[in-house]
Design a protein around this motif. Structure first.
Motif, PDB file in Angstrom:
ATOM      1  N   PRO A 247       0.820  -1.211   0.000  1.00  0.00           N
ATOM      2  CA  PRO A 247       0.000   0.000   0.000  1.00  0.00           C
ATOM      3  C   PRO A 247       0.853   1.260   0.000  1.00  0.00           C
ATOM      4  CG  PRO A 247       0.114  -0.902   2.207  1.00  0.00           C
ATOM      5  CD  PRO A 247       0.817  -1.887   1.312  1.00  0.00           C
ATOM      6  N   LYS A 248       0.237   2.390  -0.357  1.00  0.00           N
ATOM      7  CA  LYS A 248       0.983   3.648  -0.429  1.00  0.00           C
ATOM      8  C   LYS A 248       1.544   4.080   0.914  1.00  0.00           C
ATOM      9  CE  LYS A 248      -0.602   5.925  -4.614  1.00  0.00           C
ATOM     10  NZ  LYS A 248      -1.123   7.168  -5.206  1.00  0.00           N
ATOM     11  N   ASP A 249       0.893   3.709   2.002  1.00  0.00           N
ATOM     12  CA  ASP A 249       1.410   4.138   3.301  1.00  0.00           C
ATOM     13  C   ASP A 249       2.620   3.317   3.754  1.00  0.00           C
ATOM     14  OD1 ASP A 249       0.164   1.762   3.951  1.00  0.00           O
ATOM     15  OD2 ASP A 249      -1.056   2.592   5.573  1.00  0.00           O
ATOM     16  N   ALA A 250       3.071   2.369   2.937  1.00  0.00           N
ATOM     17  CA  ALA A 250       4.239   1.561   3.300  1.00  0.00           C
ATOM     18  C   ALA A 250       5.490   2.416   3.466  1.00  0.00           C
ATOM     19  CB  ALA A 250       4.485   0.476   2.261  1.00  0.00           C
ATOM     20  N   LEU A 251       5.564   3.541   2.755  1.00  0.00           N
ATOM     21  CA  LEU A 251       6.741   4.401   2.882  1.00  0.00           C
ATOM     22  C   LEU A 251       6.830   5.042   4.264  1.00  0.00           C
ATOM     23  CD1 LEU A 251       6.904   6.209  -0.583  1.00  0.00           C
ATOM     24  CD2 LEU A 251       8.009   4.082   0.146  1.00  0.00           C
ATOM     25  N   GLY A 252       5.731   5.080   4.998  1.00  0.00           N
ATOM     26  CA  GLY A 252       5.725   5.638   6.337  1.00  0.00           C
ATOM     27  C   GLY A 252       5.922   4.612   7.436  1.00  0.00           C
ATOM     28  N   TRP A 253       6.067   3.357   7.073  1.00  0.00           N
ATOM     29  CA  TRP A 253       6.190   2.310   8.084  1.00  0.00           C
ATOM     30  C   TRP A 253       7.553   2.378   8.785  1.00  0.00           C
ATOM     31  CZ3 TRP A 253       4.293  -2.457   4.789  1.00  0.00           C
ATOM     32  CH2 TRP A 253       2.910  -2.341   4.591  1.00  0.00           C
ATOM     33  N   GLN A 254       7.573   1.873  10.025  1.00  0.00           N
ATOM     34  CA  GLN A 254       8.837   1.691  10.729  1.00  0.00           C
ATOM     35  C   GLN A 254       9.541   0.447  10.182  1.00  0.00           C
ATOM     36  OE1 GLN A 254       7.815   1.498  14.933  1.00  0.00           O
ATOM     37  NE2 GLN A 254       8.482   3.615  15.201  1.00  0.00           N
ATOM     38  N   VAL A 255      10.829   0.538  10.049  1.00  0.00           N
ATOM     39  CA  VAL A 255      11.590  -0.593   9.521  1.00  0.00           C
ATOM     40  C   VAL A 255      11.452  -1.816  10.429  1.00  0.00           C
ATOM     41  CG1 VAL A 255      13.929  -1.421   9.021  1.00  0.00           C
ATOM     42  CG2 VAL A 255      13.205   0.855   8.251  1.00  0.00           C
ATOM     43  N   THR A 256      11.377  -1.597  11.730  1.00  0.00           N
ATOM     44  CA  THR A 256      11.293  -2.730  12.657  1.00  0.00           C
ATOM     45  C   THR A 256       9.991  -3.516  12.537  1.00  0.00           C
ATOM     46  OG1 THR A 256      10.504  -1.198  14.367  1.00  0.00           O
ATOM     47  CG2 THR A 256      12.854  -1.738  14.365  1.00  0.00           C
ATOM     48  N   ARG A 257       8.960  -2.923  11.924  1.00  0.00           N
ATOM     49  CA  ARG A 257       7.691  -3.640  11.782  1.00  0.00           C
ATOM     50  C   ARG A 257       7.613  -4.416  10.472  1.00  0.00           C
ATOM     51  NH1 ARG A 257       2.364  -1.383   9.302  1.00  0.00           N
ATOM     52  NH2 ARG A 257       2.705  -3.383   8.299  1.00  0.00           N
ATOM     53  N   LEU A 258       8.606  -4.258   9.625  1.00  0.00           N
ATOM     54  CA  LEU A 258       8.565  -4.911   8.323  1.00  0.00           C
ATOM     55  C   LEU A 258       8.832  -6.403   8.446  1.00  0.00           C
ATOM     56  CD1 LEU A 258      10.708  -2.400   6.200  1.00  0.00           C
ATOM     57  CD2 LEU A 258       8.208  -2.505   6.356  1.00  0.00           C
ATOM     58  N   SER A 259       8.054  -7.190   7.715  1.00  0.00           N
ATOM     59  CA  SER A 259       8.367  -8.605   7.577  1.00  0.00           C
ATOM     60  C   SER A 259       9.547  -8.752   6.616  1.00  0.00           C
ATOM     61  CB  SER A 259       7.165  -9.370   7.028  1.00  0.00           C
ATOM     62  OG  SER A 259       6.928  -8.999   5.673  1.00  0.00           O
ATOM     63  N   THR A 260      10.112  -9.949   6.568  1.00  0.00           N
ATOM     64  CA  THR A 260      11.225 -10.197   5.641  1.00  0.00           C
ATOM     65  C   THR A 260      10.792  -9.949   4.197  1.00  0.00           C
ATOM     66  OG1 THR A 260      12.148 -11.836   7.153  1.00  0.00           O
ATOM     67  CG2 THR A 260      12.918 -11.903   4.878  1.00  0.00           C
ATOM     68  N   GLY A 261       9.571 -10.386   3.866  1.00  0.00           N
ATOM     69  CA  GLY A 261       9.075 -10.188   2.498  1.00  0.00           C
ATOM     70  C   GLY A 261       8.832  -8.733   2.165  1.00  0.00           C
ATOM     71  N   GLU A 262       8.356  -7.963   3.138  1.00  0.00           N
ATOM     72  CA  GLU A 262       8.153  -6.529   2.908  1.00  0.00           C
ATOM     73  C   GLU A 262       9.489  -5.821   2.710  1.00  0.00           C
ATOM     74  OE1 GLU A 262       3.977  -6.059   5.447  1.00  0.00           O
ATOM     75  OE2 GLU A 262       5.916  -5.766   6.435  1.00  0.00           O
ATOM     76  N   ARG A 263      10.476  -6.192   3.496  1.00  0.00           N
ATOM     77  CA  ARG A 263      11.820  -5.614   3.311  1.00  0.00           C
ATOM     78  C   ARG A 263      12.351  -5.935   1.919  1.00  0.00           C
ATOM     79  NH1 ARG A 263      15.415  -5.175   8.623  1.00  0.00           N
ATOM     80  NH2 ARG A 263      13.802  -5.046  10.208  1.00  0.00           N
ATOM     81  N   GLN A 264      12.135  -7.156   1.490  1.00  0.00           N
ATOM     82  CA  GLN A 264      12.635  -7.592   0.200  1.00  0.00           C
ATOM     83  C   GLN A 264      12.021  -6.761  -0.935  1.00  0.00           C
ATOM     84  OE1 GLN A 264      12.066 -11.828  -0.232  1.00  0.00           O
ATOM     85  NE2 GLN A 264      14.124 -12.085  -1.050  1.00  0.00           N
ATOM     86  N   ARG A 265      10.710  -6.559  -0.856  1.00  0.00           N
ATOM     87  CA  ARG A 265      10.037  -5.807  -1.924  1.00  0.00           C
ATOM     88  C   ARG A 265      10.384  -4.321  -1.875  1.00  0.00           C
ATOM     89  NH1 ARG A 265       4.060  -7.612  -0.908  1.00  0.00           N
ATOM     90  NH2 ARG A 265       4.934  -8.263   1.093  1.00  0.00           N
ATOM     91  N   LEU A 266      10.491  -3.760  -0.688  1.00  0.00           N
ATOM     92  CA  LEU A 266      10.858  -2.348  -0.576  1.00  0.00           C
ATOM     93  C   LEU A 266      12.303  -2.127  -1.010  1.00  0.00           C
ATOM     94  CD1 LEU A 266       9.018  -1.552   2.750  1.00  0.00           C
ATOM     95  CD2 LEU A 266       8.576  -0.436   0.555  1.00  0.00           C
TER      96      LEU A 266
END
Length: 203
Positions: A109-128
Motif C-alpha cells: 500500500p501507499k502508506d508503506a513508505l511511512g512504516w517503521q523498519v522494525t515492523r517490516l516482515s522479511t518479504g516486505e523488506r525484500q520488496r521495498l
C-alpha cells in the motif's frame, strides 16, 4: 549488437575465477549452484563491493573508467538480506513520488513508505529494497533470490515487474533455487561450482 554487460575475466583470489559472460539488453540469466558455490560472491564482485580483479564492461565502457558510485547506480545489487539504516522506510527512498508509483506493482500500500523498519516482515523488506534499487533506473539488476521470502501472490507480482523491466531493455542476473522460476524469467542459466562456471546443474 554489443552486449549490455560483458565479463572478460573476473577473479577474487581463491574464491572466484569467472570469464566470458555476455548479457544483452532484455536478457535475464539465472545463476544457480549449490550453497557455497559463490553465487552471492559473484554478484558482489560484479557490483564491485568486494576486492576483485578483471575486465568488466557496461555498454562498452570498462569498469575502471567509471567512479564506484556511477557503476553502482547503473548496476544495482539486491542482496538476499537488505540493509536499513533509518528508523522509517521513507528516508531510504530518493524520490517519494517514484517510490509510491512502484508500490502497487509489488503488492504494497501507499502508506508503506511511512512504516517503521522494525515492523517490516522479511518479504516486505525484500520488496521495498527492490523498489529502492529501481529508483536510480539501473541498466542491470543483480538479484539474490528476490522472491525467496514472498508468498505466492507477492512472488507473482515481483516476477511480473521483472518481466516488464526486461521488456524495457534492462538486463538481470538472478540467483534462484527455483527451476520453474528460472525457466519463466531467464533465457539461460549459469551454473557455479566452487567459484567457477560449470557446464551443467550443480548436484
Amino acid at each position: 549488437m554489443a552486449p549490455l554487460l560483458k565479463v572478460v575475466r573476473l577473479v577474487r583470489e581463491g574464491l572466484l575465477e569467472i570469464g566470458d559472460i555476455s548479457l544483452a539488453a532484455g536478457e535475464c540469466f539465472a545463476l544457480r549452484g549449490a550453497s557455497g558455490a559463490g553465487k552471492s560472491l559473484l554478484l558482489r564482485a560484479l557490483v564491485d563491493l568486494d576486492p576483485n580483479e578483471g575486465e568488466i564492461f557496461l555498454e562498452g565502457v570498462e569498469r575502471q573508467r567509471m567512479s564506484a558510485s556511477d557503476w553502482r547506480r547503473k548496476i544495482a545489487y539486491l542482496p538476499a538480506e537488505s540493509g536499513w539504516w533509518a528508523s522509517h522506510v521513507l528516508p531510504h527512498m530518493g524520490e517519494r513520488a517514484k517510490a509510491e508509483a512502484l508500490l502497487p506493482a509489488v503488492k504494497l500500500p501507499k502508506d508503506a513508505l511511512g512504516w517503521q523498519v522494525t515492523r517490516l516482515s522479511t518479504g516486505e523488506r525484500q520488496r521495498l529494497a527492490l523498489i529502492r534499487a529501481l529508483l536510480n533506473e539501473p541498466r542491470v539488476l543483480l538479484l539474490d533470490e528476490p522472491t525467496a521470502a514472498l508468498d505466492q501472490e507477492a512472488a507473482r507480482a515481483v516476477e511480473t515487474l521483472l518481466t516488464d523491466l526486461l521488456a524495457q531493455g534492462r538486463a538481470m542476473i538472478m540467483v534462484t533455487h527455483d527451476a520453474a522460476q528460472a525457466e519463466r524469467l531467464a533465457k539461460r542459466s549459469l551454473f557455479l561450482e566452487a567459484g567457477r562456471l560449470a557446464a551443467g546443474p550443480a548436484a
